[in-house]
Design an enzyme around this catalytic site. Structure first.
Site, PDB file in Angstrom:
ATOM      1  N   ASP A 261       2.265   4.501   1.932  1.00  0.00           N
ATOM      2  CA  ASP A 261       2.087   4.835   3.381  1.00  0.00           C
ATOM      3  C   ASP A 261       1.337   6.180   3.480  1.00  0.00           C
ATOM      4  O   ASP A 261       0.849   6.682   2.725  1.00  0.00           O
ATOM      5  CB  ASP A 261       3.868   5.171   3.593  1.00  0.00           C
TER       6      ASP A 261
ATOM      7  N   ASP B 298       0.911  -1.131   0.092  1.00  0.00           N
ATOM      8  CA  ASP B 298      -0.066   0.039  -0.093  1.00  0.00           C
ATOM      9  C   ASP B 298       0.906   1.118   0.017  1.00  0.00           C
ATOM     10  O   ASP B 298       2.078   1.229   0.078  1.00  0.00           O
ATOM     11  CB  ASP B 298      -0.746   0.108   1.404  1.00  0.00           C
TER      12      ASP B 298
END
Ligand SMILES: [Zn+2]
Length: 266
Positions: free
Chosen positions: A215, A213
């Site tokens: 941050d 993903d």
């Protein structure tokens, strides 16, 4: 100081998460639990037949994921693998992205890291003055091989990347994340000091980072179901890459990782 205690044929090890412990992925031969001067490793080491090559698999966070990143017994892990005769380690980690073009689902073959951990056991050399070089912390031979194989498999892969390692277990603040992205591409909690301990043990070390993903700098709320889906897809890519690349690792390394102590003594 860890030594090769064994003349076994197990030269290659994979340190990774539980996603790789898939019986369809490798044929388990046995499990060994090795006591080291630093206690037991995070899990019994699985010795597996892997397309005809014997490979050691070690679950970094333990069989039940009981070791959070800052509690992983990293010295015991590396010592145990060295004592089996391992000469190459492939370390797999899940990371957050600090850059737009490092997308969820991408694989990063890190070439640098920044160690921002705070209270870990960083060395085997508490009584001797040893300074190993980490200017280039990852094995160049393994990096080249795995990049080439990933390209062949049409995996979205980055040939280089800087891994910023934080202590955890908490995630970063937005301000921290903005700071880190000036200097690094991905962020995680597990690489250090694993890579440095491998270098001190004269073992080639490769990091394969799987981006899960973005941050917190990106302000994208993390959607758990998307994250789990990405992790599952990443695990499949990594398995495929390992299956293709491991049998191509040459018996004799041409890099200098396995001579890292020759000029390290003060
Ligand atoms: Zn090497």
């Amino acid at each position: 100081m860890p030594k090769n205690f064994s003349k076994s044929s197990i030269k290659i090890a994979v340190i990774g998460g539980s996603g790789l412990e898939d019986p369809k992925f490798f044929k388990k031969i046995k499990e060994v639990n090795i006591k080291t001067p630093f206690g037991y490793p995070s899990a019994p080491i699985i010795i597996a037949d892997f397309n005809g090559t014997h490979v050691a698999f070690l679950s970094r966070h333990g069989k039940k994921h009981q070791f959070p990143p800052h509690k992983v017994p990293q010295r015991a892990n590396i010592w145990a693998l060295k004592s089996l005769g391992v000469e190459r380690i492939i370390g797999i980690s899940a990371v957050g992205s600090l850059q737009k073009d490092f997308k969820p689902g991408d694989i990063v073959i890190s070439d640098q890291f920044v160690d921002f951990t705070k209270k870990r056991d960083y060395t085997f050399y508490e009584e001797e003055t040893i300074h190993v070089s980490l200017a280039d912390p990852f094995c160049p031979e393994l990096r080249t091989l795995f990049y080439r194989e990933a390209k062949k498999l049409k995996i979205s892969v980055h040939q280089n990347g800087t891994y910023w390692c934080i202590e955890g277990p908490r995630f970063s603040t937005r301000a921290e994340s903005k700071l880190f992205r000036n200097f690094a591409d991905v962020i995680g909690m597990t690489l250090c000091p694993e890579a440095a301990l491998a270098r001190e043990s004269e073992i080639c070390y490769l990091n394969l980072s799987m981006v899960t993903d973005y941050d917190v700098w990106a302000k994208h709320p993390v959607n758990l179901s998307e994250l789990l889906k990405t992790m599952e897809e990443n695990a499949e890519k990594i398995k495929n890459l390992l299956l293709n690349a491991i049998p191509k690792i040459k018996e004799q390394a041409k890099c200098s990782c396995q001579e890292s102590l020759s000029n390290a003594k003060f």
